[in-house]
Scaffold this active site. Structure first.
Site, PDB file in Angstrom:
ATOM      1  N   ALA A   1      43.436  43.414  -5.202  1.00  0.00           N
ATOM      2  CA  ALA A   1      42.117  43.151  -5.775  1.00  0.00           C
ATOM      3  C   ALA A   1      42.220  42.861  -7.265  1.00  0.00           C
ATOM      4  O   ALA A   1      43.077  43.394  -7.955  1.00  0.00           O
ATOM      5  CB  ALA A   1      41.213  44.357  -5.542  1.00  0.00           C
TER       6      ALA A   1
ATOM      7  N   TYR B   1      39.809  23.332  -9.170  1.00  0.00           N
ATOM      8  CA  TYR B   1      39.504  22.197 -10.042  1.00  0.00           C
ATOM      9  C   TYR B   1      39.943  22.508 -11.459  1.00  0.00           C
ATOM     10  O   TYR B   1      39.626  23.566 -12.002  1.00  0.00           O
ATOM     11  CB  TYR B   1      37.985  21.978  -9.981  1.00  0.00           C
ATOM     12  CG  TYR B   1      37.463  20.770 -10.712  1.00  0.00           C
ATOM     13  CD1 TYR B   1      38.039  19.515 -10.526  1.00  0.00           C
ATOM     14  CD2 TYR B   1      36.363  20.880 -11.569  1.00  0.00           C
ATOM     15  CE1 TYR B   1      37.541  18.405 -11.186  1.00  0.00           C
ATOM     16  CE2 TYR B   1      35.853  19.773 -12.221  1.00  0.00           C
ATOM     17  CZ  TYR B   1      36.449  18.537 -12.034  1.00  0.00           C
ATOM     18  OH  TYR B   1      35.934  17.436 -12.676  1.00  0.00           O
TER      19      TYR B   1
ATOM     20  N   GLN C   1      11.310 -14.785   7.199  1.00  0.00           N
ATOM     21  CA  GLN C   1      10.027 -15.285   6.694  1.00  0.00           C
ATOM     22  C   GLN C   1      10.102 -15.131   5.172  1.00  0.00           C
ATOM     23  O   GLN C   1       9.910 -14.048   4.640  1.00  0.00           O
ATOM     24  CB  GLN C   1       8.860 -14.453   7.257  1.00  0.00           C
ATOM     25  CG  GLN C   1       7.502 -14.996   6.840  1.00  0.00           C
ATOM     26  CD  GLN C   1       6.361 -14.004   7.104  1.00  0.00           C
ATOM     27  OE1 GLN C   1       6.563 -12.797   7.156  1.00  0.00           O
ATOM     28  NE2 GLN C   1       5.159 -14.534   7.262  1.00  0.00           N
TER      29      GLN C   1
ATOM     30  N   ARG D   1       0.812  -1.218   0.000  1.00  0.00           N
ATOM     31  CA  ARG D   1       0.000   0.000   0.000  1.00  0.00           C
ATOM     32  C   ARG D   1       0.851   1.276   0.000  1.00  0.00           C
ATOM     33  O   ARG D   1       0.357   2.357  -0.274  1.00  0.00           O
ATOM     34  CB  ARG D   1      -0.957  -0.005   1.213  1.00  0.00           C
ATOM     35  CG  ARG D   1      -2.078  -1.023   1.085  1.00  0.00           C
ATOM     36  CD  ARG D   1      -2.814  -1.273   2.396  1.00  0.00           C
ATOM     37  NE  ARG D   1      -2.100  -2.212   3.269  1.00  0.00           N
ATOM     38  CZ  ARG D   1      -2.554  -2.632   4.450  1.00  0.00           C
ATOM     39  NH1 ARG D   1      -3.709  -2.192   4.910  1.00  0.00           N
ATOM     40  NH2 ARG D   1      -1.842  -3.484   5.176  1.00  0.00           N
TER      41      ARG D   1
ATOM     42  N   THR E   1       0.642 -12.472   9.513  1.00  0.00           N
ATOM     43  CA  THR E   1       1.334 -12.117  10.763  1.00  0.00           C
ATOM     44  C   THR E   1       1.514 -13.319  11.701  1.00  0.00           C
ATOM     45  O   THR E   1       2.519 -13.405  12.414  1.00  0.00           O
ATOM     46  CB  THR E   1       0.580 -10.990  11.503  1.00  0.00           C
ATOM     47  OG1 THR E   1      -0.810 -11.312  11.574  1.00  0.00           O
ATOM     48  CG2 THR E   1       0.730  -9.656  10.779  1.00  0.00           C
TER      49      THR E   1
HETATM   50  C1  UD1 Z   1      -2.504  -5.697  11.555  1.00  0.00           C
HETATM   51  C2  UD1 Z   1      -3.486  -6.576  12.346  1.00  0.00           C
HETATM   52  C3  UD1 Z   1      -4.703  -5.735  12.743  1.00  0.00           C
HETATM   53  C4  UD1 Z   1      -4.245  -4.530  13.539  1.00  0.00           C
HETATM   54  C5  UD1 Z   1      -3.183  -3.715  12.782  1.00  0.00           C
HETATM   55  C6  UD1 Z   1      -2.581  -2.676  13.714  1.00  0.00           C
HETATM   56  C7  UD1 Z   1      -3.237  -8.849  11.455  1.00  0.00           C
HETATM   57  C8  UD1 Z   1      -3.803  -9.884  10.563  1.00  0.00           C
HETATM   58  N1  UD1 Z   1      -3.881  -7.690  11.516  1.00  0.00           N
HETATM   59  O1  UD1 Z   1      -3.168  -5.291  10.360  1.00  0.00           O
HETATM   60  O2  UD1 Z   1      -5.578  -6.525  13.532  1.00  0.00           O
HETATM   61  O3  UD1 Z   1      -5.369  -3.709  13.808  1.00  0.00           O
HETATM   62  O4  UD1 Z   1      -2.095  -4.586  12.351  1.00  0.00           O
HETATM   63  O5  UD1 Z   1      -1.677  -1.851  13.059  1.00  0.00           O
HETATM   64  O6  UD1 Z   1      -2.263  -9.093  12.120  1.00  0.00           O
HETATM   65  N2  UD1 Z   1       4.067  -8.794   8.433  1.00  0.00           N
HETATM   66  C9  UD1 Z   1       4.996  -9.797   8.364  1.00  0.00           C
HETATM   67  N3  UD1 Z   1       4.729 -10.895   7.625  1.00  0.00           N
HETATM   68  C10 UD1 Z   1       3.548 -11.067   6.996  1.00  0.00           C
HETATM   69  C11 UD1 Z   1       2.593 -10.041   7.074  1.00  0.00           C
HETATM   70  C12 UD1 Z   1       2.856  -8.916   7.824  1.00  0.00           C
HETATM   71  O7  UD1 Z   1       6.088  -9.682   8.928  1.00  0.00           O
HETATM   72  O8  UD1 Z   1       3.398 -12.124   6.337  1.00  0.00           O
HETATM   73  C13 UD1 Z   1       4.365  -7.603   9.253  1.00  0.00           C
HETATM   74  C14 UD1 Z   1       4.328  -6.308   8.453  1.00  0.00           C
HETATM   75  O9  UD1 Z   1       5.616  -5.980   7.964  1.00  0.00           O
HETATM   76  C15 UD1 Z   1       3.851  -5.294   9.463  1.00  0.00           C
HETATM   77  C16 UD1 Z   1       3.056  -6.123  10.469  1.00  0.00           C
HETATM   78  O10 UD1 Z   1       3.400  -7.467  10.243  1.00  0.00           O
HETATM   79  O11 UD1 Z   1       4.924  -4.652  10.126  1.00  0.00           O
HETATM   80  C17 UD1 Z   1       1.561  -5.938  10.309  1.00  0.00           C
HETATM   81  O12 UD1 Z   1       1.180  -6.313   8.999  1.00  0.00           O
HETATM   82  P1  UD1 Z   1       0.194  -5.433   8.133  1.00  0.00           P
HETATM   83  O13 UD1 Z   1       0.023  -6.092   6.821  1.00  0.00           O
HETATM   84  O14 UD1 Z   1       0.617  -4.039   8.157  1.00  0.00           O
HETATM   85  O15 UD1 Z   1      -1.162  -5.637   8.977  1.00  0.00           O
HETATM   86  P2  UD1 Z   1      -2.398  -4.669   9.095  1.00  0.00           P
HETATM   87  O16 UD1 Z   1      -3.265  -4.856   7.909  1.00  0.00           O
HETATM   88  O17 UD1 Z   1      -1.952  -3.310   9.400  1.00  0.00           O
HETATM   89 CA    CA Z   2      -0.039  -2.263   9.452  1.00  0.00          CA
END
Ligand code: UD1
Ligand code: CA
Length: 468
Positions: free
Chosen positions: A423, A387, A73, A16, A79
């Site tokens: 000068a 230079y 990962q 995004r 997450t």
């Molecule tokens: C996530 C939460 C949501 C919460 C919000 C708060 C989940 C599914 N949702 O949503 O409930 O309200 O954060 O900010 O957890 N990441 C990984 N590996 C992955 C996916 C994500 O390391 O496979 C990391 C991302 O880099 C990021 C964090 O996890 O730093 C959160 O992921 P993101 O995709 O931003 O989740 P949100 O949609 O914001």
């Molecule tokens: Ca997020």
């Protein structure tokens, strides 16, 4: 004492953001988001911190170095899956594990500490850090049963109409009993709108197993802000900027217009310094006491000592010693050093050069690749010619020298102490102590020559008309 661990989730691509730069490396007030998170985590004295990295892994590692351990990962499956990648490093441990996202740069260590306290008090298997959002869109929602007990977290894309009305959101920060976390993670499925293994599903799983699930609601939603796109990045920057500026003001710095003053995280400023509107202080910069940093100045990676005045100028990777001043509209480029009481005035440029104490260059001059002693006067429009189109050469100018206006000092060259350049000279040979270099054509005056010139008739005519 119970051991404490933290997992920072930083493997998501951040689609995004629509960026070539990996999401958690985007900066808020000069510092990458994931670095902000780790900096606050470090204040809570963890036994171990593991950062989950994926795409852009090298850059994150390069930035954070050995301040944290890493788990890879390789595919971003959610997450929950991300946390599971730390199992070989943490799975066997007894203790408490906090999980936090690398894209929530505004959390303060104090809030984490409050969460730990609450988690301990409740004796919970998990405590979710929640907040009340005016606009909860895109966050996971905290679903509570009819007596107010948390039953699960539901993501925006999976929520029913009714659930989307909930304004209590998941901040993405949780405290877990470490063993129970990993046990529950193995039961997380990906049968949801995004086809991902959600960490928040662990809450429902634990609840169904009869574990204590607690939620600690923080007061200030803005601190929990998650940055998924550039709009949120600008909002987070505003919050951080306000926090930084307020701290400086409380420490005795005058900031005339804090809304329009941009100071990077971690910069030190001495008391009674005045910062005018539109100033940017960036990188590894340090400002002393009683300075005036004039409107629209930009200072990057520089040391500014006490009682320095900078007027509408740019200073990069340079040192300004006490009581020196620069500007308006001048530029100190990298590796410039101004001694005490040095004056660099209007429209000047200095680069890779040292100006000794009390040396002055008032206007329209360029000093590059040079070592200047003390008490030197550089006239208007002097150019250090450093230079030849291929290489750069160095100039040395001794103490108490005088370089007359509109001179060229062609490097490599040595002008001794107490030397004088007339000068309008183009100086290509060294000048010895007490010597004067003069290198310009001699002036010849021709009496009545004006009358032979084509302009003469016109001038006479104009003079006549004036008198009439
Ligand atoms: C996530 C939460 C949501 C919460 C919000 C708060 C989940 C599914 N949702 O949503 O409930 O309200 O954060 O900010 O957890 N990441 C990984 N590996 C992955 C996916 C994500 O390391 O496979 C990391 C991302 O880099 C990021 C964090 O996890 O730093 C959160 O992921 P993101 O995709 O931003 O989740 P949100 O949609 O914001
Ligand atoms: Ca997020």
């Amino acid at each position: 004492m119970e051991k404490k661990f933290t997992i920072i989730l930083a493997a998501g691509q951040g689609t995004r953001m629509k960026s070539k730069l990996y999401k958690v490396l985007h900066k808020v007030s000069g510092k990458a988001m994931v670095d902000h998170v780790l900096t606050q985590v470090e204040k809570t004295h963890m036994d171990k911190v593991v950062t989950v990295i994926g795409h852009g892994a090298e850059q994150v590692r390069e930035l954070l170095g050995d301040r944290t351990e890493y788990a890879l990962q390789s595919e971003q499956l959610g997450t929950g899956h991300a946390v599971l990648q730390t199992e070989s490093l943490l799975g066997g441990e007894e203790g408490m594990t906090m999980v936090v996202s690398g894209d929530t740069p505004l959390f303060r260590a104090e809030t984490f500490e409050e969460l730990f306290e609450y988690h301990k008090q409740k004796g919970a298997a998990v405590t979710i850090l929640t907040a009340n959002a005016d606009n909860p869109f895109s966050y996971g929602r905290i679903v509570r049963n009819n007596v107010g007990v948390v039953s699960k977290i539901v993501e925006q894309k999976d929520a029913t109409r009714e659930e989307t009305e909930i304004t209590e959101i998941n901040t993405g920060v949780y405290c877990f009993d470490n063993k129970k976390l990993f046990a529950a993670l193995h039961q997380v499925k990906n049968n949801n709108a995004q086809g991902e293994y959600y960490l928040p599903d662990v809450i429902g799983i634990m609840k169904n197993q009869g574990e204590i699930v607690a939620a600690y609601q923080m007061d200030d939603f803005s601190e929990s802000m998650g940055v998924n796109d550039r709009l949120a990045l600008s909002k987070a920057t505003k919050v951080m900027q306000k926090r930084i500026n307020e701290e400086h003001m409380l420490n005795g710095v005058t900031i005339i217009d804090p809304e329009n003053t941009y100071i990077d995280y971690g910069i030190k400023i001495g008391s009674d310094t005045v910062i005018e509107p539109g100033v940017q202080l960036q990188g590894n910069t340090k400002i002393g006491e009683d300075c005036v940093i004039g409107a629209h100045s930009k200072i990057v990676d520089s040391t500014i000592e006490d009682r320095v005045t900078i007027t509408a100028s740019t200073v990069e990777s340079s040192i300004m010693h006490s009581d020196s001043n620069v500007g308006p509209n001048s530029h100190l480029r990298p590796k410039s050093e101004l001694g005490e009481f040095v004056h660099v005035g209007n429209f000047c440029e200095v680069k890779n050069a040292t100006l000794g104490a009390r040396t002055k260059m008032g206007h329209l001059s360029y000093v590059g690749d040079a070592t200047l002693g003390t008490d030197i006067n550089i006239g208007c429009g002097v150019v250090f010619v450093n230079y030849d189109g291929v290489s750069k050469y160095h100039s040395n100018v001794g103490d108490y020298s005088f370089i007359g206006s509109n001179s060229n000092v062609v490097a490599p060259i040595e002008l001794a102490d107490h030397s004088y350049v007339a000068a309008g000279s183009t100086i290509t040979k060294d000048v010895e102590q007490y010597g004067m270099g003069i290198a310009r054509a001699r002036q010849v005056n021709k009496p009545d020559y004006f009358k032979k010139l084509p302009v003469y008739e016109a001038a006479i005519e104009a003079e006549k008309n004036q008198k009439n």
